[in-house]
Design an enzyme around this catalytic site. Structure first.
Site, short mmCIF file in Angstrom:
data_model
loop_
_atom_site.label_atom_id
_atom_site.label_comp_id
_atom_site.label_asym_id
_atom_site.label_seq_id
_atom_site.Cartn_x
_atom_site.Cartn_y
_atom_site.Cartn_z
CE LYS A 42 37.43 -62.17 -1.21
NZ LYS A 42 36.31 -62.63 -1.85
NE ARG A 91 26.87 -65.00 -0.77
CZ ARG A 91 27.98 -65.17 -0.47
NH1 ARG A 91 28.58 -66.42 -0.63
NH2 ARG A 91 28.61 -64.34 0.42
CB SER A 129 34.93 -68.51 -4.11
OG SER A 129 34.00 -68.01 -5.22
N1 COA Z 1 27.07 -66.99 -5.23
C1 COA Z 1 28.21 -67.81 -4.51
N2 COA Z 1 29.03 -67.11 -4.09
C2 COA Z 1 29.06 -65.70 -4.00
C3 COA Z 1 27.93 -65.11 -4.41
C4 COA Z 1 27.02 -65.93 -5.03
N3 COA Z 1 25.78 -65.41 -5.72
N4 COA Z 1 27.97 -63.58 -4.39
C5 COA Z 1 29.18 -63.52 -3.53
N5 COA Z 1 29.72 -64.91 -3.35
C6 COA Z 1 30.75 -64.93 -2.61
C7 COA Z 1 32.22 -64.92 -3.34
O1 COA Z 1 32.43 -65.97 -3.93
C8 COA Z 1 33.26 -64.43 -2.10
O2 COA Z 1 33.53 -65.82 -1.62
P1 COA Z 1 34.86 -65.71 -0.84
O3 COA Z 1 34.91 -64.73 -0.05
O4 COA Z 1 34.71 -67.07 -0.08
O5 COA Z 1 35.78 -65.77 -1.99
C9 COA Z 1 32.15 -63.70 -1.30
O6 COA Z 1 30.90 -64.01 -1.55
C10 COA Z 1 32.14 -62.37 -1.60
O7 COA Z 1 33.50 -61.58 -1.65
P2 COA Z 1 33.66 -60.08 -1.54
O8 COA Z 1 35.33 -60.09 -1.59
O9 COA Z 1 33.01 -59.54 -0.98
O10 COA Z 1 33.44 -59.90 -3.03
P3 COA Z 1 33.89 -60.24 -4.43
O11 COA Z 1 35.23 -61.22 -4.20
O12 COA Z 1 32.82 -61.00 -5.01
O13 COA Z 1 34.29 -59.03 -4.92
C11 COA Z 1 34.92 -56.61 -5.63
C12 COA Z 1 34.51 -57.66 -4.40
C13 COA Z 1 35.87 -57.23 -6.32
C14 COA Z 1 33.74 -56.42 -6.13
C15 COA Z 1 35.51 -55.60 -4.69
O14 COA Z 1 36.41 -55.86 -3.73
C16 COA Z 1 35.68 -54.35 -5.65
O15 COA Z 1 35.09 -53.68 -6.12
N6 COA Z 1 37.19 -54.22 -5.79
C17 COA Z 1 37.92 -53.29 -6.71
C18 COA Z 1 38.29 -52.08 -5.87
C19 COA Z 1 37.28 -51.12 -5.47
O16 COA Z 1 36.94 -50.39 -6.21
N7 COA Z 1 37.33 -51.06 -3.95
C20 COA Z 1 36.17 -49.79 -3.57
C21 COA Z 1 34.93 -50.45 -3.47
S1 COA Z 1 34.82 -51.37 -2.31
#
Ligand code: COA
Length: 160
Positions: A42, A91, A129
């Protein structure tokens, strides 16, 4: 039986929407472990250390919250911490497809791990974010959408 939950994300940076979900998590679970993903794919604005520090500052007053950095598989992190439940926020309908895919792959990798979803308050439904960073970079006011410490960190980041 109440138990701990892992709330994972990139938190680049943590917003009031995330905070709302952490509070909701605390109302149902014994402990919330915030798992800050390194997530180099990211290309985060804030380094992993900066994100962890910011999250720690924001949740400083909460009793039953831990903040961890992790890289690698989320389900491995859950195993290492002995936690079987992942918390994610939903959301809008647009979140659903990706969240469904993620929860199913996680369950396939590790059948002991379950994902639960909670809806953040409507007032934070539109926040991400990414949108916070965009508005902030263009000089817009994001106070009200992010904790004060985050608003300050964003100002600093975009000044330099
Ligand atoms: N309020 C505000 N924003 C929210 C939210 C909330 N309640 N919930 C989610 N969001 C936003 C985040 O800020 C993010 O915004 P952005 O894309 O503008 O930065 C977006 O929604 C979601 O992003 P996403 O990439 O889907 O999720 P994440 O960044 O929150 O986390 C992980 C993703 C880290 C959980 C996931 O990539 C992961 O598990 N990685 C580890 C590797 C792995 O195990 N992979 C296999 C499974 S996918």
């Amino acid at each position: 039986m109440r138990q701990a939950v892992v709330y994972p994300g990139t938190f680049d940076p943590i917003t009031k929407g995330h905070l709302d979900l952490i509070e909701r998590g605390l109302s149902v679970f014994d402990k919330v472990l915030i798992a800050v993903a390194e997530n180099p794919k990211k290309k985060p604005l804030f380094s992993i250390d900066e994100r962890v520090k910011l999250v720690k500052k924001v949740v400083d007053s909460f009793d039953k919250v831990e903040v961890w950095a992790f890289s690698g598989l989320l389900t491995d992190f859950c195993d290492q911490r002995g936690v079987q439940v992942i918390l994610r926020g939903l959301r809008a309908i647009s979140d659903f497809e990706y969240e469904l895919q993620m929860s199913q792959i996680n369950r396939t990798i590790n059948e002991n791990v379950e994902t639960v979803f909670m809806m953040p308050s409507e007032e934070y439904n539109f926040i991400s974010s990414g949108i916070i960073k965009e508005v902030s970079e263009l000089g817009g006011d994001v106070t009200g959408l992010v904790p004060a410490q985050v608003a300050e960190a964003l100002k600093k980041k975009f000044k330099s």
